[in-house]
Design a protein around this motif. Structure first.
Motif, mmCIF file in Angstrom:
data_model
loop_
_atom_site.group_PDB
_atom_site.id
_atom_site.type_symbol
_atom_site.label_atom_id
_atom_site.label_comp_id
_atom_site.label_asym_id
_atom_site.label_seq_id
_atom_site.Cartn_x
_atom_site.Cartn_y
_atom_site.Cartn_z
ATOM 1 N N LEU A 182 9.220 10.931 -9.144
ATOM 2 C CA LEU A 182 8.249 9.912 -8.740
ATOM 3 C C LEU A 182 8.718 8.509 -9.098
ATOM 4 O O LEU A 182 8.633 7.581 -8.272
ATOM 5 C CB LEU A 182 6.893 10.204 -9.394
ATOM 6 N N ARG A 183 9.214 8.336 -10.303
ATOM 7 C CA ARG A 183 9.639 7.003 -10.729
ATOM 8 C C ARG A 183 10.740 6.472 -9.816
ATOM 9 O O ARG A 183 10.679 5.322 -9.361
ATOM 10 C CB ARG A 183 10.128 7.054 -12.180
ATOM 11 N N SER A 184 11.711 7.306 -9.525
ATOM 12 C CA SER A 184 12.826 6.864 -8.687
ATOM 13 C C SER A 184 12.349 6.498 -7.290
ATOM 14 O O SER A 184 12.759 5.469 -6.719
ATOM 15 C CB SER A 184 13.883 7.965 -8.604
ATOM 16 N N ALA A 185 11.476 7.335 -6.723
ATOM 17 C CA ALA A 185 10.965 7.057 -5.381
ATOM 18 C C ALA A 185 10.170 5.764 -5.353
ATOM 19 O O ALA A 185 10.261 4.979 -4.397
ATOM 20 C CB ALA A 185 10.099 8.223 -4.913
ATOM 21 N N ALA A 186 9.384 5.528 -6.412
ATOM 22 C CA ALA A 186 8.576 4.310 -6.463
ATOM 23 C C ALA A 186 9.460 3.069 -6.595
ATOM 24 O O ALA A 186 9.190 2.026 -5.978
ATOM 25 C CB ALA A 186 7.591 4.394 -7.621
ATOM 26 N N VAL A 187 10.521 3.152 -7.381
ATOM 27 C CA VAL A 187 11.430 2.012 -7.544
ATOM 28 C C VAL A 187 12.108 1.676 -6.213
ATOM 29 O O VAL A 187 12.204 0.513 -5.808
ATOM 30 C CB VAL A 187 12.477 2.306 -8.638
ATOM 31 N N VAL A 188 12.563 2.707 -5.512
ATOM 32 C CA VAL A 188 13.205 2.486 -4.208
ATOM 33 C C VAL A 188 12.231 1.836 -3.241
ATOM 34 O O VAL A 188 12.583 0.887 -2.514
ATOM 35 C CB VAL A 188 13.731 3.822 -3.640
ATOM 36 N N HIS A 189 11.000 2.337 -3.212
ATOM 37 C CA HIS A 189 10.011 1.782 -2.285
ATOM 38 C C HIS A 189 9.649 0.344 -2.671
ATOM 39 O O HIS A 189 9.502 -0.516 -1.783
ATOM 40 C CB HIS A 189 8.759 2.650 -2.276
ATOM 41 N N ALA A 190 9.505 0.097 -3.967
ATOM 42 C CA ALA A 190 9.185 -1.261 -4.411
ATOM 43 C C ALA A 190 10.290 -2.232 -4.005
ATOM 44 O O ALA A 190 10.021 -3.346 -3.521
ATOM 45 C CB ALA A 190 8.984 -1.277 -5.925
ATOM 46 N N ARG A 191 11.536 -1.824 -4.177
ATOM 47 C CA ARG A 191 12.666 -2.694 -3.815
ATOM 48 C C ARG A 191 12.669 -2.986 -2.316
ATOM 49 O O ARG A 191 13.009 -4.103 -1.889
ATOM 50 C CB ARG A 191 13.973 -2.041 -4.255
ATOM 51 N N SER A 192 12.257 -2.012 -1.500
ATOM 52 C CA SER A 192 12.232 -2.215 -0.046
ATOM 53 C C SER A 192 11.169 -3.211 0.383
ATOM 54 O O SER A 192 11.222 -3.749 1.497
ATOM 55 C CB SER A 192 11.990 -0.876 0.662
ATOM 56 N N LEU A 193 10.191 -3.444 -0.501
ATOM 57 C CA LEU A 193 9.117 -4.394 -0.184
ATOM 58 C C LEU A 193 9.414 -5.802 -0.678
ATOM 59 O O LEU A 193 8.587 -6.711 -0.481
ATOM 60 C CB LEU A 193 7.797 -3.918 -0.805
ATOM 61 N N ALA A 194 10.532 -6.005 -1.314
ATOM 62 C CA ALA A 194 10.846 -7.309 -1.911
ATOM 63 C C ALA A 194 10.654 -8.436 -0.899
ATOM 64 O O ALA A 194 11.110 -8.358 0.242
ATOM 65 C CB ALA A 194 12.279 -7.306 -2.430
ATOM 66 N N GLY A 195 9.940 -9.450 -1.340
ATOM 67 C CA GLY A 195 9.728 -10.624 -0.507
ATOM 68 C C GLY A 195 8.493 -10.568 0.368
ATOM 69 O O GLY A 195 8.195 -11.534 1.078
ATOM 70 N N ARG A 196 7.740 -9.474 0.334
ATOM 71 C CA ARG A 196 6.531 -9.420 1.165
ATOM 72 C C ARG A 196 5.397 -8.693 0.429
ATOM 73 O O ARG A 196 5.636 -7.765 -0.329
ATOM 74 C CB ARG A 196 6.805 -8.751 2.509
ATOM 75 N N LYS A 197 4.212 -9.186 0.658
ATOM 76 C CA LYS A 197 3.008 -8.600 0.075
ATOM 77 C C LYS A 197 2.240 -7.839 1.158
ATOM 78 O O LYS A 197 2.276 -8.199 2.341
ATOM 79 C CB LYS A 197 2.108 -9.681 -0.520
ATOM 80 N N GLN A 198 1.520 -6.777 0.746
ATOM 81 C CA GLN A 198 0.706 -5.971 1.657
ATOM 82 C C GLN A 198 -0.672 -5.755 1.023
ATOM 83 O O GLN A 198 -1.034 -4.645 0.648
ATOM 84 C CB GLN A 198 1.377 -4.612 1.935
ATOM 85 N N ARG A 199 -1.410 -6.843 0.902
ATOM 86 C CA ARG A 199 -2.696 -6.775 0.205
ATOM 87 C C ARG A 199 -3.733 -6.058 1.065
ATOM 88 O O ARG A 199 -3.956 -6.420 2.228
ATOM 89 C CB ARG A 199 -3.185 -8.171 -0.143
ATOM 90 N N VAL A 200 -4.399 -5.065 0.473
ATOM 91 C CA VAL A 200 -5.451 -4.335 1.192
ATOM 92 C C VAL A 200 -6.589 -5.284 1.550
ATOM 93 O O VAL A 200 -7.199 -5.162 2.621
ATOM 94 C CB VAL A 200 -5.965 -3.152 0.343
ATOM 95 N N ARG A 201 -6.870 -6.230 0.702
ATOM 96 C CA ARG A 201 -7.977 -7.154 0.940
ATOM 97 C C ARG A 201 -7.813 -7.941 2.232
ATOM 98 O O ARG A 201 -8.786 -8.444 2.798
ATOM 99 C CB ARG A 201 -8.161 -8.117 -0.233
ATOM 100 N N GLU A 202 -6.565 -8.098 2.720
ATOM 101 C CA GLU A 202 -6.318 -8.879 3.922
ATOM 102 C C GLU A 202 -6.460 -8.066 5.199
ATOM 103 O O GLU A 202 -6.375 -8.609 6.308
ATOM 104 C CB GLU A 202 -4.927 -9.509 3.844
ATOM 105 N N LEU A 203 -6.676 -6.746 5.062
ATOM 106 C CA LEU A 203 -6.893 -5.910 6.235
ATOM 107 C C LEU A 203 -8.311 -6.097 6.767
ATOM 108 O O LEU A 203 -9.246 -6.416 6.023
ATOM 109 C CB LEU A 203 -6.677 -4.434 5.890
ATOM 110 N N SER A 204 -8.475 -5.888 8.060
ATOM 111 C CA SER A 204 -9.809 -5.925 8.653
ATOM 112 C C SER A 204 -10.465 -4.557 8.502
ATOM 113 O O SER A 204 -9.798 -3.515 8.556
ATOM 114 C CB SER A 204 -9.725 -6.284 10.137
ATOM 115 N N VAL A 205 -11.768 -4.570 8.328
ATOM 116 C CA VAL A 205 -12.507 -3.311 8.294
ATOM 117 C C VAL A 205 -12.540 -2.753 9.717
ATOM 118 O O VAL A 205 -12.942 -3.459 10.647
ATOM 119 C CB VAL A 205 -13.938 -3.519 7.769
ATOM 120 N N PRO A 206 -12.112 -1.507 9.933
ATOM 121 C CA PRO A 206 -12.109 -0.945 11.291
ATOM 122 C C PRO A 206 -13.496 -1.006 11.927
ATOM 123 O O PRO A 206 -14.506 -0.737 11.274
ATOM 124 C CB PRO A 206 -11.658 0.504 11.086
#
Length: 687
Positions: A182-206
């Motif tokens: 799990l730790r390794s997978a999370a680190v890889v995924h975190a690195r792939s997101l570098a430079g961008r945010k994906q805040r749930v609060r900014e999504l529209s309610v369906p």
């Protein structure tokens, strides 16, 4: 290099990714120290130019299994969880929540505040706050509907539903299920997101059809009995589609703060801690249970079949034993029908059912008991029948096997004395239906060895049950309490109330059913046999109500005969029966009792006092291990409303002086044979 913002949180670097460990055993509860450590670590990530992303992960066996509930009864220390989540969202670098074990309540709200979520196989997520009389208070009612929609969010939050990792992935609550480290997978995924945010609060309610929202709310209110937290959760979730995020978030927090100090939330926390404390038995510390893999169940009736299902679901190998072939066939069919119904309902896969069936064997050969590690007797509730069964078991079960009786009120020591190894005998009192009801009483006989008792507790937990350790006394804890409650309700009827009035008053208080409806459902002959078993020991001067006996003598044994305290239609609907009223009036006249009008308030007060008084007597006799075990038994076995906390919670609200006077009053109006308990042990808080 590691940085320790607090003892409960540490930060280490994996190249350009920060890994923030939450280490607050045993469940990584989101305490004030954890929140402080997280805030420091988030600030470290924000200001360290070498870090491009971060991972939040739990040390030990879980992520954050919930907030520290002990804090909810007092002013919350800063920083509070919304402050931590706001810092996560404000940080320009992405955060990945690496979830394993459980991410519940505040732990899941924290994960929803991250930019992504990765879950290990077997992880469970959910927002169970409503079950504690509150609502999610750190954005759960606002972020969740942005991922699953308003109707699904209402259903999840109002039921406290927990989703396993695969279901969470399907619902878009997690972005990935990690099958490897799990730790390794999370680190890889975190690195792939570098430079961008994906805040749930900014999504529209369906967008959702209003009717779908209304239907979800109606279903949730019905299932949740219109409790305040359910109502508030629905309104807060609806607001996610109506108000701007920050306004709705502030409103959610205000409602959370208001509810957490309410009486209902306090009562539910009391029950939560009572259930947790029921597992604490210092006298068994370090005592290892015996190894268990094969369970033999003697008796293929409704109870025996339910025990078999519970044991199969827990992964045990099971032998179902009977001495009557037709009874064995009926029991096997009952078990088969249960699993077939689960498959039809989509709740079990056929291969899972097959796995269980492969682990079950039925037999008429008692010699097969030799293969069992645990033998559970589930035959007719008669002391001589049970002694005969145990004498037979004694000559067949292997040395070291644990022998258990499912008796609900009989003398365990008398049963154990039929064997040459009473030290290996315990009581395992299942509640019906055994595969559904969570409560189980683990009864210690006078000669029971400690490792046998530890085995009983361990088996109960593996079965997914809530075990209560009790002493060997007639009715143990649960049925002893309920007998006192039912007896007081019978006094009320003898004095002038009608059964339907008593039932209605106690249902309005919150009981799932009234005592007379329960008696009809379970069968009046069961309690009748119990009373007959007590004839030789009952004080002849004690007040005794004959109404139930006369119903039984008239063949009115409850639902199974179509009539008991009520008359039942072909569809099973109860109807008030004037025949019963006439029988009650004759019973009153025989004793020279002039009936009086009894207000509902007196009915509820006397019923609760009867329970509290009996609890005090049980504690004085050492039958119950903890005072709050009484509340665990009543809520989980007898339909006492969970949101009322239990009768010990109610008694502690009254205070010792008032309770002592109440007990004396109850003993006086209950007549000869009634004894006032000492409320001291009932009110004593655990050290």
């Amino acid at each position: 290099m590691a940085i320790n913002p607090t003892a409960q949180v540490r930060l280490e670097r994996d190249g350009d990714v920060a890994v923030i460990w939450i280490d607050n055993p045993p469940i990584n509860a989101g305490s004030a120290a954890v929140r402080t450590g997280l805030l420091h670590a988030i600030n470290e990530v924000a200001h360290d130019e070498r870090i491009v992303a971060a991972v939040l992960i739990g040390a030990g066996t879980t992520f954050i299994a919930g907030s520290d509930i002990r804090e909810f009864g007092q002013p919350l220390a800063e920083p509070q969880l919304p402050t931590v989540i706001a810092a996560l969202e404000a940080c320009p670098k992405p955060f990945v929540a690496a979830l394993h074990g459980a991410a519940l309540g505040g732990g899941f709200e924290l994960a929803l505040g991250c930019d992504a979520r990765i879950a290990a196989t077997g992880t469970v997520v959910g927002l169970p706050e409503v079950t504690l009389g509150i609502i999610p208070g750190a954005g759960g009612t606002q972020r969740l509907p942005r991922l699953v929609g308003v109707p699904r969010a209402i259903a999840m939050v109002c039921s406290g539903e927990r989703l396993k990792s695969a279901a969470a992935l399907a619902a878009s609550l997690v972005d990935l299920v990690a099958t490897g480290d799990l730790r390794s997978a999370a680190v890889v995924h975190a690195r792939s997101l570098a430079g961008r945010k994906q805040r749930v609060r900014e999504l529209s309610v369906p967008a959702t059809e209003p009717q779908a929202v209304a239907d979800a709310a109606t279903a949730a209110l019905k299932a949740g009995k219109n409790r305040p937290a359910v109502v508030a959760a629905i309104e807060s979730i609806k607001a996610s589609a109506l108000l701007d995020f920050d306004t709705a978030l502030a409103d959610e927090r205000a409602v959370f703060q208001q509810l957490r100090s309410s009486r209902e939330a306090t009562a539910l926390r009391h029950q939560f801690f009572a259930e947790r404390d029921s597992a604490k038995h210092p006298q068994l510390a370090g005592v290892a249970p015996r190894a268990m893999q094969t369970i033999a169940v003697i008796g293929a009736g409704t109870m025996g079949s339910g025990i078999v299902i519970a044991a199969l679901d827990a992964g045990y190998d099971v032998l179902l034993l009977e001495q009557d072939g037709e009874a064995l066939d009926r029991g096997g069919a009952r078990i088969h029908d249960h699993y077939a119904g689960r498959v039809r309902a989509g709740k079990m896969a056929p291969e899972a059912v097959q796995s269980r069936q492969d682990r079950m064997r039925t037999s008429l050969q008692w010699d097969d008991l030799a293969e069992a590690d645990l033998v559970i007797e589930a035959v007719f509730e008669d002391i001589e029948v049970k002694r005969q069964v145990f004498a037979r078991i004694d000559g067949l079960a292997r040395p070291g096997a644990v022998l258990a009786s499912n008796t609900s009120y009989l003398d365990l020591d008398a049963i154990a004395a039929a064997t040459s190894r009473p030290q290996d005998v315990i009581g395992l009192h299942f509640f019906s239906p055994a595969h559904v009801m969570r409560l189980i009483e683990v009864v210690r006989g006078q000669p029971t060895e400690s490792d046998v008792l530890a085995t009983g507790l361990a088996v109960a937990k593996k079965l997914g049950k809530l075990p209560l350790l009790t002493g060997n006394a007639f009715g143990f804890v649960g049925n002893r309490l309920y007998a006192a409650y039912r007896r007081q309700c019978e006094f009320l009827v003898e004095e002038g109330a009608w059964p339907e009035q008593v039932d209605a008053a106690l249902q309005r208080f919150g009981f799932a059913m009234g005592p007379f409806a329960v008696a009809d459902l379970s069968g009046l002959d069961i309690a009748w046999r119990m009373r007959q078993a007590q004839v030789g020991t009952r004080d002849p001067a004690a007040r005794y109500v004959h109404i139930a006996d006369r119903l039984c003598e008239a063949g009115r044994l409850g639902r199974k005969t179509g009539a008991g305290y009520y008359r039942y239609t072909e569809s099973g609907q109860p109807m008030v029966d004037e025949t019963v009223h006439v029988l009650i009036e004759r019973a009153r006249a025989d004793k020279g009792i002039a009936p009086r009008a009894i207000p509902d308030e007196e009915i509820v007060r006397r019923a609760l006092l009867a329970l509290a008084n009996e609890a005090a007597l049980l504690l004085a006799e050492g039958v119950a291990a903890h005072a709050t075990d009484v509340d665990v038994a009543l809520v989980n076995g007898y339909g006492f409303p969970r949101w009322e906390g239990g009768v010990v919670f109610w008694a502690r609200e009254r205070g010792e002086a008032a309770l002592r006077a109440d007990f004396a009053w109850l003993a006086e109006i209950s007549g000869p044979g009634s004894k006032a308990g000492d409320p001291g042990a009932l009110l004593a808080l655990p050290s």
